[in-house]
Design an enzyme around this catalytic site. Structure first.
Site, mmCIF file in Angstrom:
data_model
loop_
_atom_site.group_PDB
_atom_site.id
_atom_site.type_symbol
_atom_site.label_atom_id
_atom_site.label_comp_id
_atom_site.label_asym_id
_atom_site.label_seq_id
_atom_site.Cartn_x
_atom_site.Cartn_y
_atom_site.Cartn_z
ATOM 1 N N ASP A 290 4.024 -6.757 -0.262
ATOM 2 C CA ASP A 290 4.030 -5.295 -0.330
ATOM 3 C C ASP A 290 4.964 -4.614 0.651
ATOM 4 O O ASP A 290 5.472 -3.543 0.349
ATOM 5 C CB ASP A 290 2.625 -4.696 -0.139
ATOM 6 C CG ASP A 290 1.631 -5.172 -1.170
ATOM 7 O OD1 ASP A 290 2.061 -5.714 -2.201
ATOM 8 O OD2 ASP A 290 0.432 -5.013 -0.948
ATOM 9 N N ASP B 46 -9.448 -3.557 1.350
ATOM 10 C CA ASP B 46 -9.702 -4.426 0.202
ATOM 11 C C ASP B 46 -9.695 -5.908 0.559
ATOM 12 O O ASP B 46 -10.447 -6.685 -0.005
ATOM 13 C CB ASP B 46 -8.735 -4.127 -0.949
ATOM 14 C CG ASP B 46 -7.269 -4.178 -0.554
ATOM 15 O OD1 ASP B 46 -6.962 -4.436 0.629
ATOM 16 O OD2 ASP B 46 -6.417 -3.950 -1.432
#
Length: 734
Positions: free
Chosen positions: A447, A70
């Site tokens: 993350d 992404d």
């Protein structure tokens, strides 16, 4: 905890980057940089760490595959080396928005050809997309800039593929866009034009074309903006006239076509559906197949969402990836997606969908090569955000699937391990290179929290720092005079702050934390002897709060009202009574001479208006401060911020750090991402910023690199660079 963190992955970074770059005027040369020295650049190995949104085996070449991410570019699989080769590291500062790969296409008739559709954000502040085309499997590229935007890091990024080589004519390509309908090229991607007569009506906020797939000589296009009652799957047999596919499924469970795969052995097209584009927000879905010859649709959903799990939770999810076995008719693999209650899985059928087996039930995972996948002390999960699935056309038992953190593979449908070597996608926001100890690097990322890198060539053996486990790190600092003491902040599962007394090997949460720390953990600092903590608070939406101070290792905290809200605290590396803060709202440098109890203004008139301006203290010196103010330039103070002078040797400075001095030099080596000439690049200065040499090259640029850079205090010339999507790059002179 990880759900909310992952759902925000790098979107904020992308928006902030865009806001910064849109204000940059045309480059103007100032000081001519010296010749590029020879540097070797590599990733500090973590292994994956981001959303693998697509994976594609070449149908006619054994061992050839491609993967897309992404925000971290695209990769080609090197079967002999058993690792991924990055294909888009040549994209530079001005092309940061092209590091997101929306779609990949290969040409079955010409194995060396590969195409990429690039564009990370489709928002107004982002640039347009581009198509890269290669005749040598991505070793070199030709580029066409598009007049439309793509959205590789937006909702729906796991759908696709949206790019397709026409099976009837290798010169013809099709590209589905989110907001601008269907595009077509008749010269192998060199030029593009909108397709007239395509039934889908473009929307400024929708998903547009969600997938393109060939079933024989017929092309199918998914449409992501149906309300569940109107058509969402179209086809053309001649490349000109499009029609809605008759008899297609409807309803909430078939609202959005996510992916499709054609079984040429049975002449059946399999389509996965969900009630939302994903990867978040799906709560219903289904799987259907279309018999091409008869036009008959059959629902073959393995398990219908909406049941109840053993703990009483609702088993809500959608369907994502789908792949067919090119060697065995009727053998198909599909994935669930956004299935948090019962955990996502792959279902496999060998009889065309009449019966299914969950591969999760017998799965054995070996994540020893990337220990962070244990998420602290927890056993590895089968995965989440599974929208990329592929079956090797030359090995029926070789199945791979992408998750929000890695790419898993199996050779026997039972034993799974990350198939991720060479693919690094961390969005890195914190770096510390300790002056002593086992590890030369500590890192903090979105993350995946904080890691202790014993070696740069292997994933950290301790994985993500635990107690607490952070989804995303917001701060990381080491006491300059007591390097065994390290503190960190972030979005945690057991408090949002922690400390270490062994250089970051083991951690313990602060005994207490300010109330606001629960919702807005921000940057943190510790003074030179580790006796005082200063914690700033910024919510992920940008709201700023008062900083707090602790003089007892986080047992008690006191608000510091004179500290500028949201600023990053910087400790003086030599004097434990001194802290600094750069108020970017007003362009003022503030200092504390009482160990952070109070702050007073010193120099004013510094650049203002951008929270990403950075203040850095030179190691081993008191009051030696540097400000990277982006296109406003580089500033230095040698009197603790009482006054600043602009450094004339560079035109723009985005981030700056220090490393071991060159032999015979009396000042640390300085590293920066900035501009001293016509390009933004990575530079080193060995003479206190009088002159600079560029140390990266045109093949190693990695898009957005303005977050943080640090040199190694023990190894001259070694530098660590944070990227937004290509992990930690480190360079060494050779």
């Amino acid at each position: 905890m990880l759900t909310s963190s992952l759902s925000r992955r790098a979107v904020l970074a992308g928006a902030a980057t865009a806001a910064a770059l849109t204000a940059v005027p045309a480059f103007q040369g100032r000081a001519q940089a010296a010749a590029i020295p020879t540097y070797r650049w590599r990733n500090a190995v973590i292994g994956g760490t981001g959303f693998v949104t697509g994976v594609l085996f070449h149908p006619s070449v054994r061992g050839l595959a491609y993967a897309r991410t992404d925000i971290g570019g695209a990769y080609r699989w090197d079967d002999r080396a058993a690792r991924w080769t990055p294909l888009t590291d040549h994209l530079g500062w001005d092309d940061w928005n092209l590091l997101g790969t929306e779609a990949i296409a290969v040409d079955p008739a010409h194995p060396d050809r590969v195409y990429l559709a690039l564009g990370t954000y489709a928002q107004s502040w982002a640039g347009n997309g581009a198509v890269l085309r290669s005749e040598d499997r991505g070793a070199t590229w030709a580029r066409t800039d598009l007049a439309v935007k793509l959205g590789a890091n937006e909702d729906g990024r796991g759908m696709g593929e949206r790019l397709l080589v026409d099976p009837r004519d290798s010169d013809t390509l099709w590209l589905g866009t989110r907001h601008d309908g269907l595009l077509k090229s008749t010269d192998r991607g060199a030029t593009w034009a909108a397709v007239s007569g395509f039934p889908g009506t473009p929307s400024a906020s929708g998903q547009g074309v969600s997938l393109l797939v060939a079933a024989g000589r017929t092309l199918y296009a998914g449409w992501g903006d149906s309300d569940g009652t109107a058509s969402n799957l179209y086809r053309t047999a001649d490349g000109t006239t499009w029609e809605a596919v008759p008899g297609q499924p409807s309803g909430t469970a078939a609202k959005v076509p996510i992916r499709a795969a054609y079984d040429c052995l049975t002449r059946e097209l399999y389509v996965t559906y969900a009630n939302a584009p994903g990867p978040n927000g799906q709560s219903d879905g289904s799987v259907h197949k279309l018999a091409i010859a008869s036009g008959k649709w059959t629902e073959v959903t393995p398990v219908k969402p909406g049941g109840t799990t053993s703990d009483g939770s609702t088993d809500a999810f959608g369907y994502g990836g789908v792949a067919v076995d090119a060697r065995r008719p009727g053998t198909v693999v599909v994935s669930t997606n956004n299935r948090w209650a019962a955990v996502d899985t792959l279902f496999r059928t060998t009889d065309g969908g009449r019966t299914w087996t969950s591969l999760k039930d017998a799965a054995v995972f070996d994540v020893s090569e990337t220990p962070y996948l244990k998420w602290g002390a927890d056993a590895p999960k089968f995965g989440w955000w599974i929208q990329a699935v592929a079956v090797d056309p030359y090995d029926s038992r070789h199945v791979v699937y992408g998750t929000g953190a890695t790419l898993y593979g199996t050779r026997d449908l039972k034993n799974w391990a990350p198939q991720i070597r060479g693919l690094e996608e961390a969005s890195v926001v914190q770096l510390v290179s300790p002056p002593v100890g086992e590890a030369h690097l500590l890192s903090g990322s979105r993350d995946i929290g904080v890691m202790y890198h014993e070696r740069l060539t292997a994933s950290p053996s301790r994985g993500m720092a635990s107690n607490p486990v952070f989804g995303s790190a917001t701060g990381l600092a080491q006491a300059a005079g007591r390097p065994a003491y390290v503190v960190r902040a972030g979005w945690g599962d057991n408090g949002n702050g922690a400390y270490s007394n062994d250089g970051g090997q083991t951690w313990a949460p602060f005994a207490a934390q300010p109330t606001i720390a629960k919702d807005a953990p921000g940057p943190i600092a510790t003074n030179a002897d580790g006796s005082v903590l200063l914690w700033s608070f910024v919510h992920w939406d940008g709201t700023k709060y008062a900083a707090h101070r602790s003089a007892d290792n986080g047992v008690t905290w006191t608000e510091v009202s004179s500290f500028p809200k949201g600023a990053t605290p910087v400790a003086d590396p030599a004097d434990p009574t001194l802290f600094y803060a750069y108020d970017t709202d007003t362009g003022t440098l503030l200092a504390s001479t009482d160990s952070g109890v109070s702050f007073t203004a010193r120099a004013g008139g510094l650049p203002s208006g951008d929270s990403q301006f950075k203040l850095v203290a030179a190691p081993g010196r008191s009051g030696d401060l540097w400000v990277s103010a982006k296109w406003n330039g580089l500033y230095r103070s040698t009197d603790g911020g009482a006054s600043f002078s602009k450094v004339d040797s560079c035109w723009a400075s985005y981030t700056l750090g220090f490393g071991k001095a060159a032999d015979g030099a009396d000042y640390p080596a300085i590293y920066q991402v900035g501009s001293t000439e016509s390009i933004t690049a990575v530079y080193r200065s060995d003479d206190g910023a009088k002159t600079w040499v560029r140390i990266n090259d045109d093949q190693h640029q990695w898009g957005w690199t303005g977050e943080i850079i640090v040199g190694d205090p023990r190894v001259y010339g070694r530098v660590y660079l944070a990227t937004n999507g290509r992990g930690i790059q480190y360079g060494e002179p050779v």
